[in-house]
Design a protein around this motif. Structure first.
Motif, PDB file in Angstrom:
ATOM      1  N   ASN A 112       0.701  -1.398   0.109  1.00 42.04           N
ATOM      2  CA  ASN A 112       0.161  -0.093   0.141  1.00 42.04           C
ATOM      3  C   ASN A 112       0.986   1.167  -0.096  1.00 42.04           C
ATOM      4  OD1 ASN A 112      -2.348  -1.581   0.114  1.00 42.04           O
ATOM      5  ND2 ASN A 112      -2.189  -1.615   2.322  1.00 42.04           N
ATOM      6  N   ILE A 113       2.303   1.212  -0.269  1.00 40.68           N
ATOM      7  CA  ILE A 113       3.197   2.246  -0.381  1.00 40.68           C
ATOM      8  C   ILE A 113       3.650   2.089  -2.018  1.00 40.68           C
ATOM      9  CG2 ILE A 113       5.025   3.648   0.288  1.00 40.68           C
ATOM     10  CD1 ILE A 113       4.797   2.167   2.997  1.00 40.68           C
ATOM     11  N   HIS A 114       3.422   3.216  -2.814  1.00 36.42           N
ATOM     12  CA  HIS A 114       3.657   3.129  -4.072  1.00 36.42           C
ATOM     13  C   HIS A 114       4.511   4.135  -4.559  1.00 36.42           C
ATOM     14  CE1 HIS A 114      -0.001   0.853  -4.269  1.00 36.42           C
ATOM     15  NE2 HIS A 114      -0.712   1.609  -3.587  1.00 36.42           N
ATOM     16  N   ALA A 115       5.245   3.539  -5.720  1.00 37.10           N
ATOM     17  CA  ALA A 115       6.541   4.469  -6.185  1.00 37.10           C
ATOM     18  C   ALA A 115       5.929   5.371  -7.454  1.00 37.10           C
ATOM     19  CB  ALA A 115       7.553   3.713  -6.929  1.00 37.10           C
ATOM     20  N   ALA A 116       4.632   4.956  -7.704  1.00 41.56           N
ATOM     21  CA  ALA A 116       3.687   5.842  -8.642  1.00 41.56           C
ATOM     22  C   ALA A 116       2.680   6.715  -7.997  1.00 41.56           C
ATOM     23  CB  ALA A 116       3.572   4.963  -9.719  1.00 41.56           C
ATOM     24  N   GLN A 117       2.321   7.706  -8.915  1.00 45.14           N
ATOM     25  CA  GLN A 117       1.157   8.515  -8.359  1.00 45.14           C
ATOM     26  C   GLN A 117      -0.107   7.675  -8.418  1.00 45.14           C
ATOM     27  OE1 GLN A 117       0.881  12.602  -9.600  1.00 45.14           O
ATOM     28  NE2 GLN A 117      -0.762  13.113  -8.181  1.00 45.14           N
ATOM     29  N   LEU A 118      -0.912   7.604  -7.479  1.00 43.34           N
ATOM     30  CA  LEU A 118      -2.342   7.070  -7.372  1.00 43.34           C
ATOM     31  C   LEU A 118      -3.280   8.058  -6.882  1.00 43.34           C
ATOM     32  CD1 LEU A 118      -1.465   3.227  -6.715  1.00 43.34           C
ATOM     33  CD2 LEU A 118      -1.905   4.292  -8.894  1.00 43.34           C
ATOM     34  N   PRO A 119      -4.600   7.916  -7.306  1.00 42.00           N
ATOM     35  CA  PRO A 119      -5.774   8.716  -6.974  1.00 42.00           C
ATOM     36  C   PRO A 119      -5.932   8.435  -5.356  1.00 42.00           C
ATOM     37  CG  PRO A 119      -6.296   7.895  -8.889  1.00 42.00           C
ATOM     38  CD  PRO A 119      -4.978   7.273  -8.583  1.00 42.00           C
ATOM     39  N   GLY A 120      -6.123   9.597  -4.463  1.00 45.70           N
ATOM     40  CA  GLY A 120      -6.506   9.238  -2.959  1.00 45.70           C
ATOM     41  C   GLY A 120      -5.173   8.814  -2.221  1.00 45.70           C
ATOM     42  N   CYS A 121      -4.063   8.967  -2.770  1.00 47.18           N
ATOM     43  CA  CYS A 121      -2.947   8.542  -1.950  1.00 47.18           C
ATOM     44  C   CYS A 121      -2.232   9.985  -1.601  1.00 47.18           C
ATOM     45  CB  CYS A 121      -2.107   7.749  -2.599  1.00 47.18           C
ATOM     46  SG  CYS A 121      -2.504   6.234  -3.142  1.00 47.18           S
ATOM     47  N   ALA A 122      -1.498   9.827  -0.148  1.00 49.51           N
ATOM     48  CA  ALA A 122      -0.809  10.894   0.327  1.00 49.51           C
ATOM     49  C   ALA A 122       0.671  10.975  -0.044  1.00 49.51           C
ATOM     50  CB  ALA A 122      -0.906  10.990   1.704  1.00 49.51           C
ATOM     51  N   GLU A 123       1.346  11.959  -0.561  1.00 52.69           N
ATOM     52  CA  GLU A 123       2.791  11.938  -1.076  1.00 52.69           C
ATOM     53  C   GLU A 123       3.671  12.172  -0.104  1.00 52.69           C
ATOM     54  OE1 GLU A 123       3.400  16.394  -3.089  1.00 52.69           O
ATOM     55  OE2 GLU A 123       2.179  14.844  -4.003  1.00 52.69           O
TER      56      GLU A 123
END
Length: 369
Positions: A295-306
């Motif tokens: 649930n931690i991503h290296a690409a931008q996804l909607p609804g995620c906090a950077e």
């Protein structure tokens, strides 16, 4: 087969000063007929001691052990109608595979014809047909473990007890034996209590998993319930590979700010996630955010906090990869696309799917919300 019930089970030992030390602290557990129950936890948590009390190899300090409705506290191990498979194969080196598997039946004065029938049936089940006349020294580790399993199977007990039976095998053989055990259990339709410290074994084999720590039961649930809804931080961190990431902090003015140990979240160090305050939390109160690596991503996804992090290690694993990074306060691991190329020390933006995160009380570790 049979149901196994533990009621208020306690085991204590005297230490060198004569004080009583609790190894198992009043646990209650019900294992249903034909259920595969896994006891899991770190070394010293009391799981093997609990199994040995069920088997009758350890005396019960307090509480009750019931097998098939019968209280067996004072019943000798040989009369409990259980079979136990240990970490050590404990095969007789001078006996053949057939003789090792038949040994317990001979002691119980079974007729020769029935002994032969039971051994041949178990050997066919375990793929040992061609090995019955070999001695243990001529067998591989996996074959020896199957012989130890066969010795238990021929007894046709009410309950099978396994005490870390795969821990002496190499990694590849453990995977193979794990699958064999899972298939074997379905054929036998047996009640099984299985002890391991390996959470991968627990997740892949158990109908339910009992997580133990310091002699106590923390949670008993099916594998995916434990994974998705852990009741406390210990269970959350123990179940899952790689383990869950934890970030200690608090909410301040619309941000979840990670705190340095003994310090604050100010000064630019640590996470600063722009997320809505969950209804069960309050601003300024210390909490712990738990995030699974997927649930931690290296690409931008909607609804995620950077959040900005720094790359520590990139581990390509073939079909997936693990990216180890640092927030300035805490190291974390994310499951990422194996096609990426990251260098140590490189600044990296990560996106946290906090909607799939877990919140824990900072003091007690209990799950919140």
């Amino acid at each position: 087969m049979a149901q196994v019930v533990l009621e208020g089970l306690v085991k204590s030992y005297p230490d060198k000063a004569g004080r009583e030390v609790l190894a198992v602290e009043g646990i209650d557990l019900e294992v249903a007929d034909r259920e595969f129950m896994v006891l899991v936890g770190p070394s010293g948590c009391g799981k093997s001691t609990t199994l040995r009390m069920i088997a009758g190899l350890e005396s019960v300090t307090a509480g009750v052990v019931r097998i098939d409705g019968r209280v067996v506290n004072a019943v000798p191990p040989k009369d409990r109608d259980i079979a136990m498979v240990f970490q050590n194969y404990a095969l007789y080196p001078h006996l053949t595979v057939f003789e090792n598997m038949a040994f317990g039946l001979k002691l119980r004065k079974f007729p020769r014809r029935e002994i032969a029938a039971r051994v041949e049936e178990a050997a066919a089940l375990l793929g040992l047909d061609e090995l019955l006349q070999r001695k243990p020294k001529a067998l591989s580790g996996g074959q020896r473990q199957r012989v130890a399993l066969g010795r238990a199977i021929v007894r046709k007990p009410k309950v099978f007890l396994f005490d870390e039976p795969l821990s002496n095998l190499d990694a590849k053989m453990r995977v193979s034996m794990r699958m064999e055990l899972a298939k074997l259990r379905l054929r036998l339709q047996a009640t099984v209590i299985y002890v391991t410290h390996d959470q991968v074994e627990a997740m892949t084999m158990g109908d339910r998993i009992c997580v133990m720590q310091a002699g106590r039961i923390l949670q008993v649930d099916p594998p995916m319930t434990l994974y998705r809804r852990p009741r406390d931080r210990f269970v959350a961190g123990f179940i899952g590979s790689p383990p869950m990431n934890f970030f200690r902090g608090r909410f301040e003015r619309g941000l979840f700010r990670e705190m340095e140990p003994g310090g604050s979240g100010r000064g630019g160090a640590g996470l600063a996630l722009k997320i809505a305050l969950p209804p069960f939390l309050r601003e300024g109160v210390e909490v712990v955010l738990g995030m699974r690596p997927e649930n931690i991503h290296a690409a931008q996804l909607p609804g995620c906090a950077e959040a900005i992090t720094t790359v520590e290690v990139f581990e390509p694993m073939g079909a997936e990869a693990y990216l180890h990074a640092n927030t300035g306060v805490t190291s974390l691991v994310a499951r990422v696309d194996p096609g990426g190329a990251w260098q140590m020390g490189q600044p990296l933006m990560l996106w946290f799917d906090v909607a799939r995160g877990h919140w824990f009380d900072a003091a007690s570790g209990a799950a919140l919300g």
